[in-house]
Design a protein around this motif. Structure first.
Motif, mmCIF file in Angstrom:
data_model
loop_
_atom_site.group_PDB
_atom_site.id
_atom_site.type_symbol
_atom_site.label_atom_id
_atom_site.label_comp_id
_atom_site.label_asym_id
_atom_site.label_seq_id
_atom_site.Cartn_x
_atom_site.Cartn_y
_atom_site.Cartn_z
ATOM 1 N N ALA A 1 0.836 -1.204 0.000
ATOM 2 C CA ALA A 1 0.000 0.000 0.000
ATOM 3 C C ALA A 1 0.868 1.251 0.000
ATOM 4 C CB ALA A 1 -0.928 -0.012 1.204
ATOM 5 N N MET A 2 1.940 1.225 0.783
ATOM 6 C CA MET A 2 2.868 2.353 0.807
ATOM 7 C C MET A 2 3.449 2.604 -0.578
ATOM 8 S SD MET A 2 4.788 1.301 4.363
ATOM 9 C CE MET A 2 6.056 2.579 4.322
ATOM 10 N N LEU A 3 3.756 1.536 -1.285
ATOM 11 C CA LEU A 3 4.321 1.685 -2.628
ATOM 12 C C LEU A 3 3.316 2.343 -3.568
ATOM 13 C CD1 LEU A 3 6.834 1.055 -4.373
ATOM 14 C CD2 LEU A 3 5.658 -1.023 -5.107
ATOM 15 N N ARG A 4 2.041 2.004 -3.440
ATOM 16 C CA ARG A 4 1.035 2.631 -4.298
ATOM 17 C C ARG A 4 0.929 4.132 -4.023
ATOM 18 N NH1 ARG A 4 -3.941 -1.343 -5.977
ATOM 19 N NH2 ARG A 4 -2.610 -3.083 -6.629
ATOM 20 N N ILE A 5 1.074 4.516 -2.766
ATOM 21 C CA ILE A 5 1.077 5.940 -2.449
ATOM 22 C C ILE A 5 2.316 6.599 -3.047
ATOM 23 C CG2 ILE A 5 1.245 7.608 -0.555
ATOM 24 C CD1 ILE A 5 -0.512 5.677 1.080
ATOM 25 N N ALA A 6 3.447 5.894 -3.004
ATOM 26 C CA ALA A 6 4.668 6.429 -3.617
ATOM 27 C C ALA A 6 4.488 6.613 -5.121
ATOM 28 C CB ALA A 6 5.844 5.496 -3.320
ATOM 29 N N VAL A 7 3.818 5.678 -5.774
ATOM 30 C CA VAL A 7 3.539 5.802 -7.210
ATOM 31 C C VAL A 7 2.629 7.002 -7.472
ATOM 32 C CG1 VAL A 7 2.387 4.702 -9.167
ATOM 33 C CG2 VAL A 7 3.925 3.362 -7.705
ATOM 34 N N LEU A 8 1.615 7.179 -6.638
ATOM 35 C CA LEU A 8 0.730 8.340 -6.745
ATOM 36 C C LEU A 8 1.541 9.633 -6.668
ATOM 37 C CD1 LEU A 8 -2.381 9.385 -6.485
ATOM 38 C CD2 LEU A 8 -1.803 9.600 -4.072
ATOM 39 N N LEU A 9 2.451 9.671 -5.723
ATOM 40 C CA LEU A 9 3.291 10.849 -5.537
ATOM 41 C C LEU A 9 4.197 11.062 -6.749
ATOM 42 C CD1 LEU A 9 3.925 12.911 -3.205
ATOM 43 C CD2 LEU A 9 5.831 11.405 -2.617
ATOM 44 N N ARG A 10 4.815 9.974 -7.189
ATOM 45 C CA ARG A 10 5.715 10.043 -8.347
ATOM 46 C C ARG A 10 5.029 10.580 -9.589
ATOM 47 N NH1 ARG A 10 7.000 4.455 -11.095
ATOM 48 N NH2 ARG A 10 4.911 4.936 -11.911
ATOM 49 N N ASP A 11 3.748 10.176 -9.754
ATOM 50 C CA ASP A 11 3.014 10.506 -10.971
ATOM 51 C C ASP A 11 2.143 11.749 -10.827
ATOM 52 O OD1 ASP A 11 4.250 8.294 -12.009
ATOM 53 O OD2 ASP A 11 2.504 6.990 -11.900
ATOM 54 N N GLY A 12 2.499 12.616 -9.899
ATOM 55 C CA GLY A 12 1.825 13.899 -9.785
ATOM 56 C C GLY A 12 0.387 13.825 -9.345
ATOM 57 N N GLY A 13 0.060 12.820 -8.502
ATOM 58 C CA GLY A 13 -1.292 12.685 -8.002
ATOM 59 C C GLY A 13 -2.171 11.768 -8.818
ATOM 60 N N ARG A 14 -1.615 11.160 -9.874
ATOM 61 C CA ARG A 14 -2.368 10.242 -10.716
ATOM 62 C C ARG A 14 -2.076 8.800 -10.321
ATOM 63 N NH1 ARG A 14 -4.751 12.367 -15.099
ATOM 64 N NH2 ARG A 14 -4.802 10.361 -16.194
ATOM 65 N N PHE A 15 -3.086 7.951 -10.511
ATOM 66 C CA PHE A 15 -2.885 6.526 -10.288
ATOM 67 C C PHE A 15 -3.751 5.766 -11.287
ATOM 68 C CE2 PHE A 15 -3.572 2.379 -8.292
ATOM 69 C CZ PHE A 15 -2.256 2.034 -7.973
ATOM 70 N N GLU A 16 -3.064 4.957 -12.104
ATOM 71 C CA GLU A 16 -3.743 4.158 -13.136
ATOM 72 C C GLU A 16 -4.678 5.010 -13.985
ATOM 73 O OE1 GLU A 16 -5.465 0.768 -11.187
ATOM 74 O OE2 GLU A 16 -3.510 -0.233 -10.970
ATOM 75 N N GLY A 17 -4.167 6.166 -14.385
ATOM 76 C CA GLY A 17 -4.891 7.028 -15.302
ATOM 77 C C GLY A 17 -5.877 7.988 -14.675
ATOM 78 N N ARG A 18 -6.070 7.890 -13.370
ATOM 79 C CA ARG A 18 -7.043 8.751 -12.694
ATOM 80 C C ARG A 18 -6.327 9.788 -11.837
ATOM 81 N NH1 ARG A 18 -11.418 6.740 -8.076
ATOM 82 N NH2 ARG A 18 -12.112 8.800 -7.441
ATOM 83 N N GLN A 19 -6.780 11.047 -11.905
ATOM 84 C CA GLN A 19 -6.219 12.088 -11.050
ATOM 85 C C GLN A 19 -6.849 11.972 -9.677
ATOM 86 O OE1 GLN A 19 -3.832 14.215 -12.547
ATOM 87 N NE2 GLN A 19 -3.281 14.682 -10.428
ATOM 88 N N VAL A 20 -6.109 11.411 -8.716
ATOM 89 C CA VAL A 20 -6.627 11.139 -7.375
ATOM 90 C C VAL A 20 -6.471 12.362 -6.479
ATOM 91 C CG1 VAL A 20 -6.347 9.679 -5.326
ATOM 92 C CG2 VAL A 20 -6.154 8.678 -7.615
#
Length: 328
Positions: free
Chosen positions: A223-242
């Motif tokens: 779960a921490m890694l997914r938050i890191a990916v969100l951060l890396r991608d400027g607030g996006r995750f799997e194409g969605r702006q979270v």
């Protein structure tokens, strides 16, 4: 156990290698081997692009069981603050505590407490005497954590220097709960849990029922890694702006600097000179991202052992800034 000198030598040897041999030496196996020699480290996950290149649990509960992320919680609360602003529950970072959540301010609060802004709180520049360190025990044993923190004397001008204090983030968390009408747990699950597909279990609450705003959250390394990916991608995750692009950009602008680590600090995130964006928790809990290198990292460590900048946390930074950053 690898000594600090030997660990540093290994890093220097790796970084000094010619470009061709460096690519061969800095494999996931090599990085995992170096990480595994850190006695306090429990687990590490590294994602570059879409690929998880390292996922190792050397000790501790593993990759799929929750770990106490300690003060990485502060960075999570900062993301929730951005969401509350984007949704209109809070007017902006200049909104004052007196306007956002007057009900949490005690009648004997320190003068100026009502004028503290969301920005003052999210950047740990409230000016209030800290509740961390030597004051932590008295604070968490008090009957009202928010009131206790707001009664601390002003030891610096609000918006001035950074004063690391979990009480400051707890005030922010309570203000978010009042402003949105949802608990921090509800906000965390709505803003991050469901969009990222991660479990966020309930955690400690204060005597008034406010979820702890700067400590004790628990997440799995995955779960921490997914938050890191969100951060890396400027607030996006799997194409969605979270989380909004504007908030993410504002979050990684340096606003102050930690007197302990020397790292810059934005809206709840530490910032390294190399470009890492970092959440840091006691014991060596880390959520980190390096957008330019398309890198996301999650690290858990022994939550009961200190991790100072000249100790375990320093070695984790050497790992981040050395082999992990340089690996192809």
């Amino acid at each position: 156990m690898l000594s600090r000198r030997a660990f540093s030598t290994a890093l220097l040897t790796t970084l000094a290698a010619p470009l061709v041999s460096r690519a061969a030496a800095q494999t996931a196996s090599d990085m995992g081997s170096l990480a595994g020699e850190l006695p306090q480290l429990h687990a590490i996950m590294v994602q570059r692009g879409e690929d998880i290149v390292l996922a190792e649990a050397f000790r501790g509960p593993g990759l799929d069981r929750v770990a106490n992320i300690k003060s990485c919680s502060k960075s999570i609360v900062a993301l929730l603050a951005g969401s509350a602003i984007s949704q209109g529950a809070i007017a902006g970072v200049d909104a004052t505590l007196g306007a956002v959540a007057p009900s949490i301010i005690p009648s004997d609060a320190t003068p100026g407490a009502a004028d503290l802004t969301i920005e003052d709180l999210v950047t740990l520049r409230a000016g209030l005497e800290g509740t961390s360190g030597g004051n932590y025990g008295a604070w968490v044993n008090s009957g009202n954590w928010v009131a206790f923190a707001l009664r601390r004397p002003m030891v610096a001008a609000p918006g001035g220097r950074m004063i690391y204090s979990t009480g400051t983030t707890h005030i922010l968390g309570a203000a978010l709960a009042v402003a949105t009408g949802d608990s921090l747990l509800e906000q965390a699950r709505a803003v991050l849990g469901r969009p990222l597909g991660i479990e966020i279990p309930a955690w400690t609450r204060d005597p008034q029922g406010f979820y702890f705003g700067g400590n004790e959250m628990a997440l799995t390394p995955r779960a921490m890694l997914r938050i890191a990916v969100l951060l890396r991608d400027g607030g996006r995750f799997e194409g969605r702006q979270v989380v909004s692009t504007d908030w993410m950009r504002a979050s990684v602008r340096p606003r102050t600097r930690s007197p302990w680590s020397g790292l810059d600090y934005g809206y709840g995130w530490f910032l390294s000179e190399s470009g890492f964006i970092i959440a840091r928790g006691y014991g060596g809990q880390i959520i980190a991202a390096h957008p330019e290198r398309d890198l996301a990292v999650a690290i858990t460590s022994d939550p009961n052992a200190p991790a100072r900048s000249d100790g375990h946390f320093g070695r984790l930074m050497e790992l981040l800034e050395g082999p992990l950053l340089a690996a192809p």
